[in-house]
Design an enzyme around this catalytic site. Structure first.
Site, PDB file in Angstrom:
ATOM      1  N   TYR A 238      31.716  46.492  46.984  1.00 34.09           N
ATOM      2  CA  TYR A 238      30.620  46.487  46.013  1.00 34.09           C
ATOM      3  C   TYR A 238      30.752  47.673  45.058  1.00 34.09           C
ATOM      4  O   TYR A 238      31.173  48.765  45.449  1.00 34.09           O
ATOM      5  CB  TYR A 238      29.270  46.565  46.727  1.00 34.09           C
TER       6      TYR A 238
ATOM      7  N   GLY B  54      33.775  34.974  51.868  1.00 33.77           N
ATOM      8  CA  GLY B  54      33.196  36.200  51.346  1.00 33.77           C
ATOM      9  C   GLY B  54      32.243  35.896  50.202  1.00 33.77           C
ATOM     10  O   GLY B  54      32.142  34.757  49.722  1.00 33.77           O
ATOM     11  N   GLU B  55      31.519  36.896  49.750  1.00 33.83           N
ATOM     12  CA  GLU B  55      30.615  36.747  48.615  1.00 33.83           C
ATOM     13  C   GLU B  55      31.388  36.896  47.305  1.00 33.83           C
ATOM     14  O   GLU B  55      32.375  37.625  47.243  1.00 33.83           O
ATOM     15  CB  GLU B  55      29.521  37.812  48.645  1.00 33.83           C
ATOM     16  N   VAL B  56      30.919  36.229  46.276  1.00 31.96           N
ATOM     17  CA  VAL B  56      31.390  36.509  44.918  1.00 31.96           C
ATOM     18  C   VAL B  56      30.291  37.190  44.112  1.00 31.96           C
ATOM     19  O   VAL B  56      30.558  37.790  43.065  1.00 31.96           O
ATOM     20  CB  VAL B  56      31.890  35.243  44.190  1.00 31.96           C
TER      21      VAL B  56
ATOM     22  N   CYS C 270      33.582  40.118  48.663  1.00 31.34           N
ATOM     23  CA  CYS C 270      33.097  41.096  49.628  1.00 31.34           C
ATOM     24  C   CYS C 270      32.684  40.374  50.905  1.00 31.34           C
ATOM     25  O   CYS C 270      32.236  39.235  50.867  1.00 31.34           O
ATOM     26  CB  CYS C 270      31.925  41.890  49.059  1.00 31.34           C
TER      27      CYS C 270
END
Length: 363
Positions: free
Chosen positions: A140, A219-221, A203
């Site tokens: 992040y 994971g996150e975008v 992330c």
């Protein structure tokens, strides 16, 4: 023609539970020794020798600074290195940390190393690629993250809601997460920029390493929105050589897939496996319809699916007995030991699960 596939077997209770509820912690493996702690375990740090019969978790030296959550760790040359994470400052506000710590098993001692992180690595994935080098993927944006929490945690409830909505109502690219691969050279304490990635930075991806490749699963975008693919790269170069992305399979008859973040990942019988994770059903539809606060009004959901990469395709090959995410996974022989994590609504857990594989041959 014979088709060889593996099914995943689950053995609850085959290994001792972690002594404390453990979520958002860190772990690393040095030979047969498994090390884990921090996160919801606070400063506690434990070790277990997987080579010993009837092994139990043993309390080791506590982490020396503020308790960290969401840090990233890797083991190199017999030592465990811990990077970043979040904790509250003297003012009580949450912020990302940029320090590096080293745990020395032989002396059971921690020390803070010189230097700082080149970028925010909260939510990053780490891989020890040799006896001196750790690669990092994702993370992040630290200035954005710290500024948001400073404003949000200091605001009145009404102001906090407005700040949160403005922060979340942005495109993927506006979050400016780390989109380069960074390498940390342990012997010199130096950082090298290995170049950008050909995809949105992810992330809380699950990382899987094979002798010649690595996989980043989901994971996150952006907050609330998960990657729908698995990234693969050759790792037998001085930097990753990226291959075409692979789709995660649909999880219902309608063909829906929302991706996963915080999954347990590793090798089971030599096969790349990802189990559990979280997502927000409906988030991608809302984002594609122009609602940038993609998970607004949606419930975060913990998953049970177990995915495996077989013959170049990811398939759903089983289910965990309980939805689970955000824990640790260790290679134990040919199996994968899941330690801690959290369950629906983020409740930390202590129990362990061992995933093993059975070879099936069909005509």
């Amino acid at each position: 023609m014979q088709d060889h596939q593996r099914t995943i077997d689950i053995a609850p209770g085959a290994w001792p539970d972690f002594p404390l509820p453990l979520s958002e912690g860190v772990g690393a493996q040095v030979g047969s020794m498994l090390y884990a702690g921090l996160g919801t375990a606070g400063l506690a740090w434990y070790g277990l020798d997987a080579a010993l019969p009837n092994a139990t978790w043993r309390r080791l030296a506590d982490f020396p600074q503020r308790a960290l959550s969401g840090a990233v760790a890797a083991a190199v040359n017999g030592r465990v290195y811990v990077f970043g994470g979040i904790s509250a400052g003297d003012d009580g506000l949450t912020r990302q940390r940029d320090a590096i710590y080293c745990y020395e098993p032989e002396s059971d001692r921690w020390q803070q190393l010189p230097g700082h992180l080149p970028v925010g690595l909260l939510g990053a994935s780490a891989l020890a690629v040799d006896s001196n080098t750790i690669w990092f993927f994702g993370g992040y944006n630290k200035p954005q993250f710290d500024d948001f929490h400073r404003a949000y945690e200091s605001a009145s409830p009404v102001e906090a809601e407005q700040i949160n909505r403005a922060y979340m109502s942005r495109t993927i690219g506006e979050f400016r997460w780390n989109d380069h691969v960074w390498a940390y050279q342990v012997d010199r304490g130096e950082w090298l920029d290995l170049g950008g990635v050909p995809h949105w930075p992810n992330c809380k991806s699950g990382l899987i390493s094979t002798p010649d490749s690595l996989f980043l699963v989901g994971g996150e975008v952006k907050p609330g929105l998960r990657a729908l693919t698995v990234k693969q790269a050759r790792r037998d170069h001085g930097s990753p050589f990226w291959l075409p992305e692979q789709d995660l399979p649909a999880i219902d008859a309608a063909g829906a897939q929302e991706g996963i973040a915080g999954a347990f990942t590793g090798l089971v019988g030599g096969i790349p496996v990802a189990a559990g994770g979280t997502h927000f059903p409906g988030a991608w539809r809302q984002y594609e319809e122009g609602q940038l606060f993609a998970h607004a009004g949606l419930r975060k959901t913990w998953r049970t699916e177990i995915y495996a990469e077989q013959q170049g395709t990811w398939r759903c090959v089983g289910q965990l007995p309980q939805a689970r995410a955000n824990g640790l996974a260790f290679q134990v022989g040919e199996g994968l030991l899941l330690v801690g994590g959290d369950t629906q609504d983020g409740q930390p857990c202590q129990n362990t699960l061992l995933l093993t594989a059975t070879l099936q041959v069909t005509e």
